[in-house]
Design a protein around this motif. Structure first.
Motif, PDB file in Angstrom:
ATOM      1  N   PRO A  62       9.066 -22.012  79.309  1.00 25.61           N
ATOM      2  CA  PRO A  62       9.609 -21.332  78.121  1.00 25.61           C
ATOM      3  C   PRO A  62      10.327 -22.282  77.182  1.00 25.61           C
ATOM      4  O   PRO A  62      10.858 -23.312  77.606  1.00 25.61           O
ATOM      5  CB  PRO A  62      10.574 -20.306  78.718  1.00 25.61           C
ATOM      6  CG  PRO A  62      10.963 -20.875  80.039  1.00 25.61           C
ATOM      7  CD  PRO A  62       9.755 -21.607  80.546  1.00 25.61           C
ATOM      8  N   HIS A  63      10.357 -21.915  75.923  1.00 25.14           N
ATOM      9  CA  HIS A  63      10.971 -22.816  74.942  1.00 25.14           C
ATOM     10  C   HIS A  63      12.487 -22.748  74.982  1.00 25.14           C
ATOM     11  O   HIS A  63      13.162 -23.671  74.531  1.00 25.14           O
ATOM     12  CB  HIS A  63      10.398 -22.554  73.547  1.00 25.14           C
ATOM     13  CG  HIS A  63      11.237 -21.760  72.600  1.00 25.14           C
ATOM     14  ND1 HIS A  63      11.549 -20.428  72.794  1.00 25.14           N
ATOM     15  CD2 HIS A  63      11.808 -22.103  71.414  1.00 25.14           C
ATOM     16  CE1 HIS A  63      12.272 -19.989  71.778  1.00 25.14           C
ATOM     17  NE2 HIS A  63      12.449 -20.983  70.932  1.00 25.14           N
ATOM     18  N   ILE A  64      13.071 -21.673  75.560  1.00 29.85           N
ATOM     19  CA  ILE A  64      14.517 -21.598  75.773  1.00 29.85           C
ATOM     20  C   ILE A  64      14.789 -21.047  77.164  1.00 29.85           C
ATOM     21  O   ILE A  64      14.175 -20.063  77.584  1.00 29.85           O
ATOM     22  CB  ILE A  64      15.227 -20.689  74.748  1.00 29.85           C
ATOM     23  CG1 ILE A  64      15.015 -21.171  73.315  1.00 29.85           C
ATOM     24  CG2 ILE A  64      16.737 -20.635  75.037  1.00 29.85           C
ATOM     25  CD1 ILE A  64      15.637 -20.261  72.261  1.00 29.85           C
TER      26      ILE A  64
ATOM     27  N   TRP B  80       7.587 -20.971  66.122  1.00 29.81           N
ATOM     28  CA  TRP B  80       8.596 -21.684  66.903  1.00 29.81           C
ATOM     29  C   TRP B  80       7.972 -22.523  68.011  1.00 29.81           C
ATOM     30  O   TRP B  80       8.595 -23.459  68.507  1.00 29.81           O
ATOM     31  CB  TRP B  80       9.595 -20.697  67.499  1.00 29.81           C
ATOM     32  CG  TRP B  80      10.438 -20.001  66.470  1.00 29.81           C
ATOM     33  CD1 TRP B  80      10.628 -20.367  65.171  1.00 29.81           C
ATOM     34  CD2 TRP B  80      11.200 -18.808  66.665  1.00 29.81           C
ATOM     35  NE1 TRP B  80      11.465 -19.475  64.536  1.00 29.81           N
ATOM     36  CE2 TRP B  80      11.838 -18.498  65.430  1.00 29.81           C
ATOM     37  CE3 TRP B  80      11.413 -17.953  67.736  1.00 29.81           C
ATOM     38  CZ2 TRP B  80      12.672 -17.398  65.249  1.00 29.81           C
ATOM     39  CZ3 TRP B  80      12.251 -16.851  67.576  1.00 29.81           C
ATOM     40  CH2 TRP B  80      12.872 -16.575  66.342  1.00 29.81           C
TER      41      TRP B  80
ATOM     42  N   GLU C  49      18.020 -13.231  71.940  1.00 28.55           N
ATOM     43  CA  GLU C  49      18.432 -13.534  73.305  1.00 28.55           C
ATOM     44  C   GLU C  49      17.558 -12.754  74.287  1.00 28.55           C
ATOM     45  O   GLU C  49      16.641 -12.029  73.871  1.00 28.55           O
ATOM     46  CB  GLU C  49      19.919 -13.238  73.474  1.00 28.55           C
ATOM     47  CG  GLU C  49      20.795 -14.239  72.730  1.00 28.55           C
ATOM     48  CD  GLU C  49      22.278 -14.119  73.068  1.00 28.55           C
ATOM     49  OE1 GLU C  49      22.702 -13.034  73.518  1.00 28.55           O
ATOM     50  OE2 GLU C  49      23.005 -15.114  72.879  1.00 28.55           O
ATOM     51  N   PRO C  50      17.809 -12.867  75.604  1.00 25.76           N
ATOM     52  CA  PRO C  50      16.920 -12.238  76.591  1.00 25.76           C
ATOM     53  C   PRO C  50      16.686 -10.744  76.388  1.00 25.76           C
ATOM     54  O   PRO C  50      15.579 -10.255  76.643  1.00 25.76           O
ATOM     55  CB  PRO C  50      17.640 -12.504  77.914  1.00 25.76           C
ATOM     56  CG  PRO C  50      18.379 -13.767  77.682  1.00 25.76           C
ATOM     57  CD  PRO C  50      18.832 -13.703  76.262  1.00 25.76           C
TER      58      PRO C  50
ATOM     59  N   THR D  39      14.857 -16.092  79.773  1.00 35.32           N
ATOM     60  CA  THR D  39      14.149 -17.091  78.970  1.00 35.32           C
ATOM     61  C   THR D  39      13.549 -16.413  77.752  1.00 35.32           C
ATOM     62  O   THR D  39      13.482 -15.188  77.667  1.00 35.32           O
ATOM     63  CB  THR D  39      12.998 -17.752  79.755  1.00 35.32           C
ATOM     64  OG1 THR D  39      11.922 -16.818  79.886  1.00 35.32           O
ATOM     65  CG2 THR D  39      13.444 -18.221  81.130  1.00 35.32           C
ATOM     66  N   SER D  40      13.088 -17.251  76.829  1.00 41.43           N
ATOM     67  CA  SER D  40      12.283 -16.743  75.717  1.00 41.43           C
ATOM     68  C   SER D  40      10.880 -16.452  76.230  1.00 41.43           C
ATOM     69  O   SER D  40      10.549 -16.777  77.382  1.00 41.43           O
ATOM     70  CB  SER D  40      12.240 -17.770  74.585  1.00 41.43           C
ATOM     71  OG  SER D  40      11.582 -18.949  75.026  1.00 41.43           O
TER      72      SER D  40
ATOM     73  N   VAL E  64       7.352 -11.463  68.067  1.00 44.61           N
ATOM     74  CA  VAL E  64       8.032 -11.264  69.347  1.00 44.61           C
ATOM     75  C   VAL E  64       7.847  -9.825  69.816  1.00 44.61           C
ATOM     76  O   VAL E  64       7.597  -9.559  71.005  1.00 44.61           O
ATOM     77  CB  VAL E  64       9.527 -11.612  69.229  1.00 44.61           C
ATOM     78  CG1 VAL E  64      10.256 -11.266  70.529  1.00 44.61           C
ATOM     79  CG2 VAL E  64       9.713 -13.087  68.901  1.00 44.61           C
TER      80      VAL E  64
ATOM     81  N   ARG F  37       6.152  -8.560  73.471  1.00 42.87           N
ATOM     82  CA  ARG F  37       6.810  -7.745  74.497  1.00 42.87           C
ATOM     83  C   ARG F  37       6.100  -6.409  74.682  1.00 42.87           C
ATOM     84  O   ARG F  37       6.065  -5.873  75.792  1.00 42.87           O
ATOM     85  CB  ARG F  37       8.289  -7.564  74.175  1.00 42.87           C
ATOM     86  CG  ARG F  37       8.604  -6.824  72.898  1.00 42.87           C
ATOM     87  CD  ARG F  37      10.086  -6.891  72.562  1.00 42.87           C
ATOM     88  NE  ARG F  37      10.425  -5.974  71.476  1.00 42.87           N
ATOM     89  CZ  ARG F  37      11.649  -5.832  70.992  1.00 42.87           C
ATOM     90  NH1 ARG F  37      12.657  -6.559  71.486  1.00 42.87           N
ATOM     91  NH2 ARG F  37      11.883  -4.964  70.023  1.00 42.87           N
TER      92      ARG F  37
ATOM     93  N   TRP G 120      13.854 -10.587  73.897  1.00 44.99           N
ATOM     94  CA  TRP G 120      12.584 -11.142  74.373  1.00 44.99           C
ATOM     95  C   TRP G 120      11.946 -10.253  75.434  1.00 44.99           C
ATOM     96  O   TRP G 120      10.726 -10.123  75.486  1.00 44.99           O
ATOM     97  CB  TRP G 120      12.787 -12.541  74.949  1.00 44.99           C
ATOM     98  CG  TRP G 120      13.024 -13.606  73.925  1.00 44.99           C
ATOM     99  CD1 TRP G 120      14.215 -14.189  73.616  1.00 44.99           C
ATOM    100  CD2 TRP G 120      12.047 -14.217  73.082  1.00 44.99           C
ATOM    101  NE1 TRP G 120      14.044 -15.138  72.634  1.00 44.99           N
ATOM    102  CE2 TRP G 120      12.720 -15.171  72.278  1.00 44.99           C
ATOM    103  CE3 TRP G 120      10.677 -14.055  72.917  1.00 44.99           C
ATOM    104  CZ2 TRP G 120      12.069 -15.956  71.340  1.00 44.99           C
ATOM    105  CZ3 TRP G 120      10.019 -14.836  71.980  1.00 44.99           C
ATOM    106  CH2 TRP G 120      10.706 -15.772  71.196  1.00 44.99           C
TER     107      TRP G 120
ATOM    108  N   TRP H 199      16.984 -26.013  75.462  1.00 48.64           N
ATOM    109  CA  TRP H 199      15.756 -25.988  74.670  1.00 48.64           C
ATOM    110  C   TRP H 199      14.740 -26.937  75.297  1.00 48.64           C
ATOM    111  O   TRP H 199      15.037 -28.103  75.548  1.00 48.64           O
ATOM    112  CB  TRP H 199      16.042 -26.397  73.223  1.00 48.64           C
ATOM    113  CG  TRP H 199      16.200 -25.219  72.309  1.00 48.64           C
ATOM    114  CD1 TRP H 199      15.287 -24.731  71.415  1.00 48.64           C
ATOM    115  CD2 TRP H 199      17.353 -24.374  72.185  1.00 48.64           C
ATOM    116  NE1 TRP H 199      15.799 -23.632  70.757  1.00 48.64           N
ATOM    117  CE2 TRP H 199      17.061 -23.387  71.202  1.00 48.64           C
ATOM    118  CE3 TRP H 199      18.593 -24.334  72.819  1.00 48.64           C
ATOM    119  CZ2 TRP H 199      17.961 -22.392  70.839  1.00 48.64           C
ATOM    120  CZ3 TRP H 199      19.506 -23.347  72.464  1.00 48.64           C
ATOM    121  CH2 TRP H 199      19.174 -22.386  71.485  1.00 48.64           C
TER     122      TRP H 199
END
Length: 723
Positions: free
Chosen positions: A78-80, A167, A93-94, A105-106, A221, A225, A97, A41
Motif C-alpha cells: 500500500p502507498h500509506i 496518487w 484515513e483508514p 492502510t490505503s 476511492v 471500496r 479507504w 509513505w
C-alpha cells in the motif's frame, strides 16, 4: 562515510540531515515530515532507506520491513501505512479507504522502489552476511509485489502495469493527469462527503490540488471500496487506468534489481528477468512518440497518449529501457539550453516545463524541483554513459539543501525551499548524493597503482627534416586551428567533457600531433605583449594536458601519474616546458607552486624571461586540469583574452564550485581558492573577488558588506577525468 579532509565542511549539513531523520523516526519507520504526515509513505520509505544505507543500514532494513508487514494478500504494497496513534489529522484515513480486513492502510500502491532500495542496502552494508539474510527475508515480499503488478495489473500481458489513481504515480497532481481527470464524468450529489485536512497548511494550500481534482480522487476511492478492492471489478468500472511512464520505468528497474537479489540469495532469477525484458520492450515501443521524440504515458483502454512536458519523459533512462537512439535524443533535449524541464537558469530539472505554467500555478508536481525525481534522472544518465552530466546534476542537487535547507521541494528558479520543512526524503537523499559524489581521493577511489614518468616525456617530437616548417611564424595559428577541429569533433557542447578514446584514433588528432612539432623551433620572441602571452600559454597548457592524457591512455584521472604535470614536456624554441612550468613559472609570474618550497624557474633559467610581470588570478578558471572540478575548456584569443578571462571567472563563481550561505555565515569554495589564495591577495580579497562577480544580489550584498566575516570552508576537488 570516509571523508577526505577536503570534505569537512559538509559534516554539519550531514549531521543536520541525520538529526532530521532521527526527529522523524517513529520506532519502526520514518515519517516524511512533522505535522500531518505522521504515517509511513511507501515511496518515501524506499528513498529514506537508500539514505540510511549510507550510515545506518539496520535502520533502513527496519524501514522496509515495516512496510512488508502491511502487504496485502494479493501482493500489493500500500502507498500509506497508517499509525493508529496519529489518526484524525489526515484525509483520507483508514475509515474512508475501508481496506479489506480492517487494514490500517490505503487501498492503492506506489511506484515499486523496494527491490532497488533492498539491493542498495545490501551493496552498502558492511556486514554482508546480515545483509544477505535480510534479502532472503525480503525476497518473497518483493516477488509477490511484482507478481501483483505484472499479472493482476497487466491482464493483457502487455509488459506494462496500469495505475488506477493519480496518487499511485508518485506525481499526484502532475499535468499528465489533467486530461484523463477532465474526461471523468462526476455527479457531486453521489459523491461521498469528505473534508480535506491538507487545506489547514496555510501557505501550503495554494500549491496543492484543487477541489475539482479532489472530487475525482475521492470518486476513484469510492469506486474501489464499492468493488471491495476486487481488481477485476475495478478494471471494468474504473475511468482512470493509465500506463504511466514513471511508474513502469521504476518497475522495470526494480525487476532488474529483483533478478540480482534472486541471484545473491540463490533463487531463480528467470521470472524477474522475463518481466524486465517485456517491460523494456513495451516502454521502448509503446510509450515512445516518434513524432515528438519523447516518451508519454497512455490510456490502458484506448492507448491514447497523454502528452505533457514533465520530467517523467526522462525516466526510461533510469529503467535502461530506451534504445541508444532514443537515449541520445532525450539526452540532447535534457542537456540543451532549450530543454523545458531545467531550461534557462533553472537550478535542476523541475517536474514540468516551467514556460507552460500559469502565473499563479505553483502546484507541487508541476513547477518545483524534487530531489527524488532528479536522483532518478541521475541514475539513468549514468546508466547510458552520460556520467559528466549526472555528476554535474548531483553536485547542483547537493547545493539545494546546503543553501535552502531540507525541504519537500524547491523553487526551480530561485532554489528557495517549498512545501514542508525537515523533510526526510530530502535529508536521506542528501546523504546518498554527498556520499556518491564526494568520495575518497582519486587514488583510493579508483584503487590505482600510481605510476611515475620519471624521465621527462617530450610529446611534440621534432620534425627537423621537414623543410620550410622549422621556425614557421604561423606555427601557433596552425596548431590552434588543429585544436579547433578537435574541439568541434570531440568536445561536448558545454566544453566540459572530452571523448579522449575517440580522439586518439582520429585523423584530426594525428594532424595535431604532427603540427605540434612546429613548436620545437618556434621563436617565443614573436610573442611580446601581455595579452598575447596570456592567450598563448593558456592554450598551450590546455593542449599539452589533453595531449598527455591521450598519449598515456589515462582512464580515470591524471593522478594515475604522480608527476603528470611536472614531467610532460613540449619543446618550444629549444627549451622544454611542462604544465607546471607554464602555470607556475610563466602565467603565475614564477610564483612558488602550492606545497612546494621553491619556484619552478631558478634565477638564471633562460625560460624565466617569458614569465608574466604579474599574476592575473582569473587564469585559474581558464587552465583545465582535465578534471571534473576544473573549468570548461575554451580557446583564448589575444585580442579578447581579458573579456574571456572575466567571463570564465564569472561562470566559475556562479557555478556549484562556490556555495554562499548567508544564513550560516559560511562560504564553501573550490580548493582552487585555497591553493592560490595568495594570487587573489589573501582570504579577504578572495571574498571580494567572488562578491563582485556573483549574480545573486542578496549573496553579493552579503559578501561585499565589510561587517560580515564569513567562515571559509573548502569543497572536495574532484580529480576524476572530464570524459
Amino acid at each position: 562515510m570516509l571523508f577526505n579532509r577536503q570534505d569537512q565542511g559538509l559534516k554539519p549539513y550531514l549531521n543536520k540531515a541525520k538529526t532530521i531523520l532521527s526527529l522523524n523516526w517513529q520506532g519502526s519507520y520514518t515519517r516524511p515530515s512533522p505535522g500531518i504526515y505522521s504515517h509511513q509513505w511507501n515511496r518515501d520509505s524506499a528513498f529514506i532507506a537508500m539514505g540510511y544505507a549510507r550510515f545506518d543500514v539496520y535502520r533502513g532494513m527496519m524501514e522496509l520491513n515495516h512496510l512488508f508487514k502491511h502487504q496485502w494478500e494479493n501482493g500489493m504494497l500500500p502507498h500509506i501505512v497508517f499509525n493508529k496513534d496519529h489518526l484524525g489529522h489526515y484525509f483520507p484515513e483508514p475509515d474512508f479507504w475501508q481496506a479489506p480486513k480492517g487494514r490500517l492502510t490505503s487501498g492503492i500502491t506506489a511506484p515499486p522502489l523496494q527491490a532497488t532500495a533492498c539491493l542498495h542496502l545490501f551493496e552498502h552494508a558492511p556486514d554482508k552476511e546480515m545483509a544477505t539474510a535480510f534479502l532472503k527475508e525480503a525476497f518473497p515480499h518483493l516477488l509477490a509485489s511484482h507478481k501483483y503488478l505484472h499479472i493482476t495489473r497487466d491482464p493483457e500481458a502487455t509488459g506494462l502495469a496500469y495505475i488506477r489513481h493519480p496518487w499511485e504515480s508518485g506525481l499526484e497532481n502532475s499535468p499528465c493527469w489533467e486530461e484523463p481527470l477532465k474526461n471523468m464524468g462526476i455527479d457531486r450529489a453521489k459523491l461521498p462527503s469528505y473534508k480535506r485536512t491538507d487545506l489547514k497548511q496555510g501557505a501550503l494550500s495554494e500549491k496543492i490540488p484543487s477541489d475539482h481534482d479532489y472530487d475525482r480522487y475521492v470518486m476513484l476511492v469510492d469506486l474501489f471500496r464499492k468493488a471491495a478492492y476486487d481488481e477485476k471489478e475495478i478494471q471494468k468500472e474504473c475511468p482512470f487506468l493509465v500506463y504511466d511512464v514513471l511508474f513502469n520505468s521504476i518497475l522495470c528497474k526494480a525487476d532488474q534489481d529483483l533478478a540480482e537479489i534472486a541471484r545473491i540469495t540463490g533463487q531463480d532469477p528467470a521470472q524477474p528477468h522475463q518481466w524486465a525484458k517485456m517491460a523494456k520492450k513495451a516502454i521502448r515501443e509503446k510509450m515512445w512518440s516518434p513524432e515528438k521524440n519523447r516518451f508519454d504515458s497512455l490510456c490502458a483502454k484506448s492507448s491514447q497518449k497523454y502528452a505533457a512536458d514533465t520530467a517523467a519523459l526522462f525516466m526510461p533512462l533510469y529503467a535502461r529501457a530506451a534504445s541508444l537512439d532514443q537515449a541520445e535524443i532525450i539526452y540532447k533535449f535534457l542537456n540543451s539550453v532549450s530543454c523545458p524541464p531545467g531550461s534557462g537558469d533553472s537550478l535542476a530539472i523541475p517536474n514540468q516545463d516551467t514556460s507552460h505554467l500559469k502565473p499563479d500555478s505553483r502546484a507541487f508536481w508541476q513547477g518545483p524541483v524534487w530531489l527524488e525525481i532528479n536522483w532518478l534522472i541521475c541514475q539513468g544518465l549514468r546508466a547510458y554513459g552520460y556520467k559528466q552530466k549526472a555528476d554535474a546534476m548531483r553536485k547542483d542537487l547537493i547545493q539545494l539543501p546546503l543553501n535552502f535547507g531540507f525541504y519537500e521541494n524547491y523553487d526551480s528558479k530561485k532554489g528557495k525551499g517549498a512545501g514542508l520543512g525537515d523533510f526526510s526524503c530530502s535529508a536521506a537523499l542528501f546523504w546518498d548524493l554527498v556520499h556518491d559524489y564526494y568520495r575518497k581521493d582519486p587514488i583510493s577511489d579508483f584503487n590505482l597503482d600510481v605510476k611515475r614518468l620519471g624521465t621527462p616525456l617530450t610529446l611534440n617530437k621534432s620534425q627537423r627534416k621537414a623543410p620550410g616548417e622549422a621556425g614557421d611564424p604561423r606555427a601557433v595559428e596552425k596548431i590552434m586551428n588543429a585544436m579547433q577541429l578537435l574541439k568541434d569533433e570531440f568536445f561536448s557542447e558545454d566544453h566540459r567533457r572530452v571523448n579522449y578514446p575517440a580522439m586518439r584514433h582520429s585523423s584530426h588528432y594525428q594532424a595535431y600531433v604532427h603540427l605540434s612539432s612546429l613548436l620545437c623551433n618556434y621563436h617565443l620572441g614573436l610573442i611580446k605583449e601581455q595579452h598575447e602571452k596570456q592567450a598563448f600559454w593558456i592554450n598551450l597548457y590546455n593542449a599539452i594536458v589533453i595531449h598527455g592524457i591521450v598519449e598515456l591512455h589515462i582512464e580515470n584521472t591524471v593522478m594515475e601519474y604522480s608527476d603528470f604535470f611536472r614531467k610532460l614536456i613540449y619543446e618550444i624554441g629549444g627549451e622544454g616546458y611542462s604544465p607546471d612550468h607554464i602555470e607556475h613559472g610563466i602565467l603565475r609570474a614564477n610564483a612558488r607552486p602550492p606545497n612546494r618550497l621553491a619556484p619552478v624557474f631558478k634565477p638564471f633559467d633562460a625560460r624565466k624571461q617569458h614569465s608574466l610581470a604579474k599574476v592575473d588570478p582569473r587564469i585559474h578558471f581558464a587552465l583545465v586540469r582535465s578534471s571534473r572540478s576544473s573549468a570548461p575548456i575554451d580557446f583564448y584569443r589575444a585580442e579578447e583574452v581579458d573579456e574571456q578571462l572575466e567571463l570564465a571567472a564569472v561562470s566559475f563563481v556562479n557555478s556549484s564550485e562556490v556555495v554562499v550561505l548567508p544564513a550560516s555565515g559560511k562560504v564553501m569554495l573550490s580548493q582552487i581558492f585555497k591553493w592560490y589564495a595568495k594570487d587573489f591577495g589573501g582570504p579577504d580579497k578572495v571574498i571580494e573577488f567572488i562578491g563582485t562577480r556573483l549574480t545573486d544580489s542578496e549573496k553579493k550584498s552579503y559578501l561585499l558588506d565589510r561587517a560580515n566575516r564569513p567562515t571559509l570552508e573548502y569543497l572536495h576537488y574532484d580529480w576524476q577525468l572530464n570524459r
